[in-house]
Design an enzyme around this catalytic site. Structure first.
Site, PDB file in Angstrom:
ATOM      1  N   CYS A 261      -2.332  -4.740 -39.387  1.00 48.80           N
ATOM      2  CA  CYS A 261      -2.565  -4.596 -40.830  1.00 48.80           C
ATOM      3  C   CYS A 261      -1.361  -4.196 -41.671  1.00 48.80           C
ATOM      4  O   CYS A 261      -0.998  -4.926 -42.588  1.00 48.80           O
ATOM      5  CB  CYS A 261      -3.740  -3.662 -41.047  1.00 48.80           C
ATOM      6  SG  CYS A 261      -5.244  -4.484 -40.479  1.00 48.80           S
ATOM      7  N   LYS A 264       1.328  -7.034 -42.086  1.00 47.96           N
ATOM      8  CA  LYS A 264       0.926  -8.203 -42.875  1.00 47.96           C
ATOM      9  C   LYS A 264       0.550  -7.819 -44.300  1.00 47.96           C
ATOM     10  O   LYS A 264       0.805  -8.579 -45.238  1.00 47.96           O
ATOM     11  CB  LYS A 264      -0.223  -8.957 -42.185  1.00 47.96           C
ATOM     12  CG  LYS A 264      -1.585  -8.346 -42.389  1.00 47.96           C
ATOM     13  CD  LYS A 264      -2.679  -9.253 -41.861  1.00 47.96           C
ATOM     14  CE  LYS A 264      -4.036  -8.579 -41.877  1.00 47.96           C
ATOM     15  NZ  LYS A 264      -4.550  -8.244 -43.187  1.00 47.96           N
ATOM     16  N   ARG A 328      -1.011  -6.407 -31.484  1.00 47.48           N
ATOM     17  CA  ARG A 328      -0.506  -7.215 -32.595  1.00 47.48           C
ATOM     18  C   ARG A 328       0.594  -6.434 -33.322  1.00 47.48           C
ATOM     19  O   ARG A 328       0.401  -5.300 -33.709  1.00 47.48           O
ATOM     20  CB  ARG A 328      -1.653  -7.571 -33.557  1.00 47.48           C
ATOM     21  CG  ARG A 328      -2.623  -8.580 -32.945  1.00 47.48           C
ATOM     22  CD  ARG A 328      -3.759  -8.919 -33.882  1.00 47.48           C
ATOM     23  NE  ARG A 328      -4.765  -7.872 -33.957  1.00 47.48           N
ATOM     24  CZ  ARG A 328      -5.890  -7.974 -34.681  1.00 47.48           C
ATOM     25  NH1 ARG A 328      -6.134  -9.070 -35.379  1.00 47.48           N
ATOM     26  NH2 ARG A 328      -6.761  -6.985 -34.711  1.00 47.48           N
TER      27      ARG A 328
HETATM   28  P1  NAD Z   1     -10.083 -10.008 -35.663  1.00 44.23           P
HETATM   29  O1  NAD Z   1      -9.073 -11.069 -35.464  1.00 44.23           O
HETATM   30  O2  NAD Z   1     -10.210  -8.914 -34.672  1.00 44.23           O
HETATM   31  O3  NAD Z   1     -11.536 -10.672 -35.813  1.00 44.23           O
HETATM   32  C1  NAD Z   1     -11.817 -11.756 -36.631  1.00 44.23           C
HETATM   33  C2  NAD Z   1     -13.004 -12.518 -36.033  1.00 44.23           C
HETATM   34  O4  NAD Z   1     -13.420 -13.525 -36.957  1.00 44.23           O
HETATM   35  C3  NAD Z   1     -12.685 -13.250 -34.728  1.00 44.23           C
HETATM   36  O5  NAD Z   1     -13.608 -12.868 -33.732  1.00 44.23           O
HETATM   37  C4  NAD Z   1     -12.819 -14.735 -35.091  1.00 44.23           C
HETATM   38  O6  NAD Z   1     -13.300 -15.532 -34.026  1.00 44.23           O
HETATM   39  C5  NAD Z   1     -13.828 -14.662 -36.216  1.00 44.23           C
HETATM   40  N1  NAD Z   1     -13.842 -15.832 -37.099  1.00 44.23           N
HETATM   41  C6  NAD Z   1     -12.799 -16.569 -37.567  1.00 44.23           C
HETATM   42  N2  NAD Z   1     -13.247 -17.537 -38.375  1.00 44.23           N
HETATM   43  C7  NAD Z   1     -14.585 -17.420 -38.430  1.00 44.23           C
HETATM   44  C8  NAD Z   1     -15.611 -18.123 -39.122  1.00 44.23           C
HETATM   45  N3  NAD Z   1     -15.338 -19.144 -39.935  1.00 44.23           N
HETATM   46  N4  NAD Z   1     -16.891 -17.743 -38.954  1.00 44.23           N
HETATM   47  C9  NAD Z   1     -17.199 -16.718 -38.138  1.00 44.23           C
HETATM   48  N5  NAD Z   1     -16.273 -15.995 -37.457  1.00 44.23           N
HETATM   49  C10 NAD Z   1     -14.993 -16.348 -37.610  1.00 44.23           C
HETATM   50  O7  NAD Z   1      -9.800  -9.393 -37.118  1.00 44.23           O
HETATM   51  P2  NAD Z   1      -9.926  -7.869 -37.595  1.00 44.23           P
HETATM   52  O8  NAD Z   1      -8.814  -7.067 -37.033  1.00 44.23           O
HETATM   53  O9  NAD Z   1     -11.320  -7.417 -37.408  1.00 44.23           O
HETATM   54  O10 NAD Z   1      -9.625  -8.036 -39.156  1.00 44.23           O
HETATM   55  C11 NAD Z   1     -10.541  -8.672 -40.004  1.00 44.23           C
HETATM   56  C12 NAD Z   1     -10.133  -8.378 -41.445  1.00 44.23           C
HETATM   57  O11 NAD Z   1     -10.308  -6.980 -41.720  1.00 44.23           O
HETATM   58  C13 NAD Z   1      -8.673  -8.691 -41.789  1.00 44.23           C
HETATM   59  O12 NAD Z   1      -8.594  -9.154 -43.104  1.00 44.23           O
HETATM   60  C14 NAD Z   1      -7.997  -7.335 -41.680  1.00 44.23           C
HETATM   61  O13 NAD Z   1      -6.855  -7.244 -42.502  1.00 44.23           O
HETATM   62  C15 NAD Z   1      -9.080  -6.412 -42.190  1.00 44.23           C
HETATM   63  N6  NAD Z   1      -9.004  -5.036 -41.661  1.00 44.23           N
HETATM   64  C16 NAD Z   1      -8.735  -4.830 -40.340  1.00 44.23           C
HETATM   65  C17 NAD Z   1      -8.700  -3.531 -39.838  1.00 44.23           C
HETATM   66  C18 NAD Z   1      -8.376  -3.265 -38.400  1.00 44.23           C
HETATM   67  O14 NAD Z   1      -8.209  -2.104 -38.054  1.00 44.23           O
HETATM   68  N7  NAD Z   1      -8.290  -4.256 -37.522  1.00 44.23           N
HETATM   69  C19 NAD Z   1      -9.001  -2.452 -40.683  1.00 44.23           C
HETATM   70  C20 NAD Z   1      -9.295  -2.701 -42.032  1.00 44.23           C
HETATM   71  C21 NAD Z   1      -9.287  -4.018 -42.512  1.00 44.23           C
HETATM   72  C1  UGA Z   2      -4.330   1.216 -40.859  1.00 43.59           C
HETATM   73  C2  UGA Z   2      -4.877   2.182 -41.920  1.00 43.59           C
HETATM   74  O1  UGA Z   2      -4.654   3.536 -41.500  1.00 43.59           O
HETATM   75  C3  UGA Z   2      -6.373   1.972 -42.153  1.00 43.59           C
HETATM   76  O2  UGA Z   2      -6.827   2.822 -43.207  1.00 43.59           O
HETATM   77  C4  UGA Z   2      -6.592   0.513 -42.549  1.00 43.59           C
HETATM   78  O3  UGA Z   2      -7.968   0.234 -42.688  1.00 43.59           O
HETATM   79  C5  UGA Z   2      -6.020  -0.391 -41.474  1.00 43.59           C
HETATM   80  O4  UGA Z   2      -4.607  -0.111 -41.285  1.00 43.59           O
HETATM   81  C6  UGA Z   2      -6.142  -1.820 -41.847  1.00 43.59           C
HETATM   82  O5  UGA Z   2      -6.123  -2.168 -43.012  1.00 43.59           O
HETATM   83  O6  UGA Z   2      -6.254  -2.584 -40.901  1.00 43.59           O
HETATM   84  P1  UGA Z   2      -4.370   1.114 -38.201  1.00 43.59           P
HETATM   85  O7  UGA Z   2      -3.390   0.008 -38.354  1.00 43.59           O
HETATM   86  O8  UGA Z   2      -5.522   0.936 -37.285  1.00 43.59           O
HETATM   87  O9  UGA Z   2      -4.993   1.508 -39.642  1.00 43.59           O
HETATM   88  O10 UGA Z   2      -3.596   2.398 -37.671  1.00 43.59           O
HETATM   89  P2  UGA Z   2      -2.835   3.671 -38.259  1.00 43.59           P
HETATM   90  O11 UGA Z   2      -3.345   4.848 -37.537  1.00 43.59           O
HETATM   91  O12 UGA Z   2      -2.818   3.729 -39.724  1.00 43.59           O
HETATM   92  O13 UGA Z   2      -1.362   3.383 -37.724  1.00 43.59           O
HETATM   93  C7  UGA Z   2      -0.628   2.271 -38.165  1.00 43.59           C
HETATM   94  C8  UGA Z   2       0.755   2.301 -37.587  1.00 43.59           C
HETATM   95  O14 UGA Z   2       1.506   3.375 -38.145  1.00 43.59           O
HETATM   96  C9  UGA Z   2       0.801   2.507 -36.074  1.00 43.59           C
HETATM   97  O15 UGA Z   2       1.796   1.682 -35.533  1.00 43.59           O
HETATM   98  C10 UGA Z   2       1.173   3.959 -35.895  1.00 43.59           C
HETATM   99  O16 UGA Z   2       1.871   4.210 -34.714  1.00 43.59           O
HETATM  100  C11 UGA Z   2       2.057   4.180 -37.116  1.00 43.59           C
HETATM  101  N1  UGA Z   2       2.046   5.583 -37.581  1.00 43.59           N
HETATM  102  C12 UGA Z   2       0.909   6.142 -38.069  1.00 43.59           C
HETATM  103  C13 UGA Z   2       3.229   6.309 -37.567  1.00 43.59           C
HETATM  104  O17 UGA Z   2       4.274   5.801 -37.132  1.00 43.59           O
HETATM  105  N2  UGA Z   2       3.225   7.589 -38.042  1.00 43.59           N
HETATM  106  C14 UGA Z   2       2.102   8.177 -38.545  1.00 43.59           C
HETATM  107  O18 UGA Z   2       2.168   9.348 -38.964  1.00 43.59           O
HETATM  108  C15 UGA Z   2       0.915   7.435 -38.551  1.00 43.59           C
END
Ligand code: NAD
Ligand code: UGA
Length: 435
Positions: A261, A264, A328
């Site tokens: 996250c 990107k 990732r």
């Molecule tokens: P992910 O890659 O783990 O999961 C996405 C899923 O969507 C996959 O299983 C894929 O097969 C499925 N998919 C793709 N196209 C599809 C379709 N047309 N219909 C149904 N399923 C479909 O992704 P993620 O890490 O869960 O992230 C999802 C979104 O949430 C992203 O935009 C990310 O930025 C956001 N987000 C992620 C996190 C996190 O911690 N991973 C936290 C907050 C927000």
């Molecule tokens: C982060 C945000 O914290 C979530 O609020 C958000 O929903 C998410 O991205 C998202 O949009 O996907 P995440 O990537 O799971 O969550 O993990 P974090 O705990 O925030 O850590 C992110 C990165 O920063 C890691 O590589 C971690 O090692 C690094 N980090 C974190 C540091 O180097 N120092 C810190 O003090 C905290």
């Protein structure tokens, strides 16, 4: 009992589906990945996330949670469709919206009754309007619908508690009634609910992630200055964190941020700014300095060993952070490749990310535990701050190593104790580094 559909069963979608089911809703989770759905039906989790398996199992048993690959099954009798598909980086840093586009189109083609479409994916500002146009375009006949933005703020590794005890719920829509209905679904989480317009809600998500990434890049720069001046960044962060305007979170200096996250999202926000004629200097610098850390760590270990050619370096940790198997954008990938390019042999151990590592880093050897990893190593580098590493028997590690050199990229050990144990030890920003 509300009927909810969640589209995309990844980190966010599966947690969202399981948690909404646990809150008493009936949830159907849908994914286009047949293998993933087949496995979930057998109780096999697609990801490692503490506590997730139990909650999925409990709700499947209670008939509140089910899995499907069929949009028509998932949308039957559903009032709410959450979209949680991936939005990875495109070639120029923009968010790649192909999965959201397909999800919106398929929902439009399949829906048979009024629907609230709620976007949980992190999407560029303006996506809500764009999605509404897609849905209108692909509906075989007009059926009322509303689009609501509900960005997700959970972190991997603590996803269940982050979902169940959020700091806030953000909802954006031009349809206030729809936003209120989605707010009702979140009431039992007892967090502040902010209802705003679509674009503002979408922006809150990017601004939050970019701010947190900036905070980490800032403390990393402070760490470098600490090292040059002989101060200890860990204590500096504690001292700063007591100020409520600063707060103690996200001040752990180290290898910088990785994961699916921050990298990107910071890039996508900068891209949006540049597309609109702006020059997002802070965002661009935050990214550049973050990636620079990965190169610097390779230089530092090279310096500590007096060269890397023919040396064996062990990596403690591969996941981008502890309590996840996610690799990732993990710093470990660039660091392992940098070490190999400089002539080192690289071995690694991670409690849960080794399967992912086999695909991403086929050239490294993995070991069964930290002690086997240490055997014959010229140096170890701590890349992920797993609790398991904080509690290892360091004397056993030292005995197993060829030379007792540790570069602690996550500051998990105490420099004084490490030196007393006979290690050549370097942390990040922990006072003057002396060989
Ligand atoms: P992910 O890659 O783990 O999961 C996405 C899923 O969507 C996959 O299983 C894929 O097969 C499925 N998919 C793709 N196209 C599809 C379709 N047309 N219909 C149904 N399923 C479909 O992704 P993620 O890490 O869960 O992230 C999802 C979104 O949430 C992203 O935009 C990310 O930025 C956001 N987000 C992620 C996190 C996190 O911690 N991973 C936290 C907050 C927000
Ligand atoms: C982060 C945000 O914290 C979530 O609020 C958000 O929903 C998410 O991205 C998202 O949009 O996907 P995440 O990537 O799971 O969550 O993990 P974090 O705990 O925030 O850590 C992110 C990165 O920063 C890691 O590589 C971690 O090692 C690094 N980090 C974190 C540091 O180097 N120092 C810190 O003090 C905290």
């Amino acid at each position: 009992m509300k009927q909810i559909c969640v589209v995309g069963v990844g980190y966010v979608g599966l947690v969202t589906a399981a948690c909404f089911a646990d809150l008493g809703n009936r949830v159907m989770a849908l994914d286009v990945n047949e293998k993933r759905i087949e496995n979930l039906k057998k109780g096999i989790m697609p990801i490692y996330e503490p506590g997730l398996e139990e909650i999925v199992e409990r709700n499947v048993r209670g008939h509140r949670l089910s899995f499907t690959t069929s949009y028509s099954d998932a949308l039957k009798e559903t009032e709410f469709a959450f979209i949680a598909v991936a939005t990875p980086s495109g070639v120029n840093g923009e968010a790649d919206m192909q999965y959201v586009a397909v999800a919106a189109q398929t929902i439009a083609e399949t829906m048979t009754a009024p629907l609230i479409i709620i976007n949980k994916s992190t999407v560029p500002v303006g996506t809500g309007d764009w999605m509404a146009d897609i849905v209108k375009k692909y509906q075989p006949e007009p059926i009322p619908f509303a689009v609501v933005s509900c960005p997700e703020f959970l972190r991997e590794g603590t996803a269940i508690s982050d979902f169940m005890q959020p700091y806030r719920t953000i909802l954006g829509s031009f349809n206030h009634e729809a936003a209120e209905k989605v707010a009702q679904l979140h009431l039992s989480l007892r967090a502040p609910i902010v209802i705003t317009d679509l674009r503002t809600a979408e922006m809150i998500k990017y601004a939050s992630n970019a701010f947190l990434a900036t905070k980490i890049s800032f403390i990393n720069e402070i760490a470098d200055i600490c090292e040059a001046l002989g101060a200890d960044v860990k204590e500096v962060a504690i001292g700063m964190g007591y100020d409520k305007r600063i707060g103690p979170a996200m001040l752990d200096a180290g290898l910088g941020w990785g994961g699916s996250c921050f990298p990107k999202d910071v890039k996508a926000l900068a891209y949006m700014a540049e597309e609109n004629g702006l020059d997002p200097k802070i965002l661009n610098t935050v990214t550049i300095t973050n990636y620079e850390r990965r190169r610097v760590i390779v230089k530092q270990i090279e310096e500590m060993l007096g060269g890397l050619q023919g040396r064996t370096v062990g990596l403690l940790g591969l996941a981008f952070k502890p309590n996840t198997d996610d690799m990732r954008e993990a710093p470990s990938i660039d660091i392992a490749q940098g070490l190999i390019a400089a002539g080192a042999k690289v071995r690694a151990y991670d409690p849960v990310a080794m399967e992912n590592a086999h695909h991403l880093l086929p050239a490294i050897e993995t070991t069964a535990d930290p002690y086997t990893l240490a055997r014959g190593c010229d140096a170890l580098i701590v890349l992920t701050e797993w609790n398991e590493f904080k509690n290892i028997d360091l004397e056993q590690v030292r005995e197993a190593m060829k030379t007792p050199v540790i570069l602690d990229g996550r500051n998990i050990y105490d420099p004084v104790e490490m030196r007393a144990l006979g290690f050549t030890y370097r942390g990040v920003g922990r006072g003057f580094y002396r060989k």
